[in-house]
Design a protein around this motif. Structure first.
Motif, mmCIF file in Angstrom:
data_model
loop_
_atom_site.group_PDB
_atom_site.id
_atom_site.type_symbol
_atom_site.label_atom_id
_atom_site.label_comp_id
_atom_site.label_asym_id
_atom_site.label_seq_id
_atom_site.Cartn_x
_atom_site.Cartn_y
_atom_site.Cartn_z
ATOM 1 N N LEU A 5 0.859 -1.184 0.000
ATOM 2 C CA LEU A 5 0.000 0.000 0.000
ATOM 3 C C LEU A 5 0.892 1.230 0.000
ATOM 4 C CD1 LEU A 5 -2.840 1.244 0.173
ATOM 5 C CD2 LEU A 5 -2.616 1.152 2.666
ATOM 6 N N VAL A 6 0.731 2.057 -1.031
ATOM 7 C CA VAL A 6 1.517 3.275 -1.179
ATOM 8 C C VAL A 6 0.552 4.450 -1.001
ATOM 9 C CG1 VAL A 6 3.014 4.593 -2.716
ATOM 10 C CG2 VAL A 6 3.080 2.078 -2.768
ATOM 11 N N THR A 7 0.804 5.274 0.009
ATOM 12 C CA THR A 7 -0.110 6.365 0.358
ATOM 13 C C THR A 7 0.572 7.712 0.193
ATOM 14 O OG1 THR A 7 -1.204 4.929 1.969
ATOM 15 C CG2 THR A 7 -1.592 7.303 2.180
ATOM 16 N N PHE A 8 -0.100 8.594 -0.519
ATOM 17 C CA PHE A 8 0.362 9.972 -0.725
ATOM 18 C C PHE A 8 -0.596 10.884 0.027
ATOM 19 C CE2 PHE A 8 1.369 7.451 -4.437
ATOM 20 C CZ PHE A 8 2.707 7.727 -4.651
ATOM 21 N N THR A 9 -0.072 11.717 0.901
ATOM 22 C CA THR A 9 -0.892 12.638 1.685
ATOM 23 C C THR A 9 -0.381 14.054 1.442
ATOM 24 O OG1 THR A 9 -1.147 10.942 3.393
ATOM 25 C CG2 THR A 9 -1.709 13.208 4.004
ATOM 26 N N ASP A 68 14.742 3.851 -4.643
ATOM 27 C CA ASP A 68 14.816 5.287 -4.333
ATOM 28 C C ASP A 68 14.470 6.116 -5.567
ATOM 29 O OD1 ASP A 68 15.570 4.725 -1.730
ATOM 30 O OD2 ASP A 68 17.714 5.035 -2.099
ATOM 31 N N GLU A 69 14.906 5.649 -6.738
ATOM 32 C CA GLU A 69 14.612 6.360 -7.988
ATOM 33 C C GLU A 69 13.106 6.415 -8.247
ATOM 34 O OE1 GLU A 69 15.464 6.088 -12.805
ATOM 35 O OE2 GLU A 69 16.535 4.741 -11.451
ATOM 36 N N LEU A 70 12.430 5.281 -8.068
ATOM 37 C CA LEU A 70 10.984 5.242 -8.285
ATOM 38 C C LEU A 70 10.257 6.136 -7.285
ATOM 39 C CD1 LEU A 70 8.617 3.878 -9.888
ATOM 40 C CD2 LEU A 70 8.392 2.457 -7.852
ATOM 41 N N VAL A 71 10.678 6.077 -6.026
ATOM 42 C CA VAL A 71 10.055 6.918 -4.998
ATOM 43 C C VAL A 71 10.199 8.396 -5.377
ATOM 44 C CG1 VAL A 71 10.208 7.665 -2.583
ATOM 45 C CG2 VAL A 71 10.224 5.221 -3.140
ATOM 46 N N VAL A 74 7.611 9.137 -8.289
ATOM 47 C CA VAL A 74 6.204 9.229 -7.889
ATOM 48 C C VAL A 74 5.961 10.418 -6.965
ATOM 49 C CG1 VAL A 74 5.697 6.788 -8.296
ATOM 50 C CG2 VAL A 74 6.372 7.526 -6.005
ATOM 51 N N THR A 75 6.981 10.826 -6.231
ATOM 52 C CA THR A 75 6.853 12.037 -5.417
ATOM 53 C C THR A 75 6.597 13.243 -6.314
ATOM 54 O OG1 THR A 75 8.247 11.142 -3.650
ATOM 55 C CG2 THR A 75 8.029 13.544 -3.757
ATOM 56 N N GLU A 76 7.299 13.308 -7.439
ATOM 57 C CA GLU A 76 7.070 14.388 -8.399
ATOM 58 C C GLU A 76 5.675 14.313 -9.009
ATOM 59 O OE1 GLU A 76 10.122 14.791 -11.376
ATOM 60 O OE2 GLU A 76 11.704 14.488 -9.889
ATOM 61 N N TYR A 78 2.855 12.889 -7.835
ATOM 62 C CA TYR A 78 1.754 13.139 -6.900
ATOM 63 C C TYR A 78 1.937 14.421 -6.077
ATOM 64 C CZ TYR A 78 -0.323 8.576 -7.796
ATOM 65 O OH TYR A 78 -0.936 7.491 -8.381
ATOM 66 N N GLY A 79 3.134 14.997 -6.095
ATOM 67 C CA GLY A 79 3.380 16.211 -5.330
ATOM 68 C C GLY A 79 3.530 15.975 -3.846
ATOM 69 N N ALA A 80 3.759 14.729 -3.455
ATOM 70 C CA ALA A 80 3.933 14.376 -2.049
ATOM 71 C C ALA A 80 4.720 13.068 -1.988
ATOM 72 C CB ALA A 80 2.576 14.194 -1.373
ATOM 73 N N PRO A 81 5.570 12.908 -0.981
ATOM 74 C CA PRO A 81 6.308 11.652 -0.855
ATOM 75 C C PRO A 81 5.393 10.529 -0.375
ATOM 76 C CG PRO A 81 6.814 13.080 0.992
ATOM 77 C CD PRO A 81 5.937 13.870 0.059
ATOM 78 N N PRO A 82 5.650 9.312 -0.820
ATOM 79 C CA PRO A 82 4.784 8.206 -0.422
ATOM 80 C C PRO A 82 5.196 7.575 0.904
ATOM 81 C CG PRO A 82 6.412 7.402 -1.962
ATOM 82 C CD PRO A 82 6.638 8.896 -1.823
ATOM 83 N N ALA A 83 4.211 7.050 1.598
ATOM 84 C CA ALA A 83 4.447 6.128 2.713
ATOM 85 C C ALA A 83 4.191 4.740 2.130
ATOM 86 C CB ALA A 83 3.494 6.410 3.861
ATOM 87 N N ILE A 84 5.116 3.820 2.315
ATOM 88 C CA ILE A 84 5.009 2.494 1.709
ATOM 89 C C ILE A 84 4.891 1.448 2.810
ATOM 90 C CG2 ILE A 84 6.121 0.801 0.206
ATOM 91 C CD1 ILE A 84 7.618 3.178 -1.109
ATOM 92 N N GLU A 85 3.813 0.660 2.748
ATOM 93 C CA GLU A 85 3.565 -0.405 3.725
ATOM 94 C C GLU A 85 3.486 -1.742 2.995
ATOM 95 O OE1 GLU A 85 0.481 0.765 6.849
ATOM 96 O OE2 GLU A 85 0.008 2.053 5.118
#
Length: 98
Positions: A5-9, A68-71, A74-76, A78-85
Motif C-alpha cells: 500500500l503506497v499512500t500519498f498525503t 529510491d529512484e521510483l520513490v 512518484v513524489t514528483e 503526486y506532489g507528495a512523498p509516499p508512505a510504503i507499507e
C-alpha cells in the motif's frame, strides 16, 4: 504473495480527475508486468490521500520494485512523498475470471 500500500498525503485535497489522469497515463507499464498480479489507483473519500495498492506474486519482486529512484519519480507525479507499507497476503479471492 505480498501486498503493498503506497499512500500519498498532502495538505490540499487531491482532485479526482487528476488522479484518474495519472492512473490512465501510468497504467501502461504495469499491464503484463512480470510478478504483478494487480495494481489499483485509489482516492479516499475526502480527497486527502491518494493510494495505490499492489499485489505481487513474489515478495522479492514487490520489495525490489520500490527503489529510491521510483520513490523520487512518484513524489514528483503526486506532489507528495509516499508512505510504503508491506503486507503478507495470507488469503486472496479473485473473481475476475468468473
Amino acid at each position: 504473495m505480498i501486498g503493498v500500500l503506497v499512500t500519498f498525503t498532502q495538505n490540499d485535497k487531491f482532485d479526482r480527475s487528476t488522479i484518474a489522469k495519472i492512473a490512465g497515463e501510468l497504467r501502461g507499464p504495469f499491464e503484463g508486468m512480470t510478478g504483478l498480479r494487480f495494481k489499483s489507483f485509489m482516492l479516499d473519500e475526502d480527497g486527502g490521500q491518494a493510494k495505490n495498492f499492489y499485489v505481487w506474486d513474489d515478495e522479492e519482486k514487490g520489495r525490489s520494485f520500490f527503489t529510491d529512484e521510483l520513490v523520487g519519480k512518484v513524489t514528483e507525479v503526486y506532489g507528495a512523498p509516499p508512505a510504503i507499507e508491506y503486507f503478507d497476503i495470507v488469503g486472496f479471492v479473485d473473481n475476475s475470471g468468473s
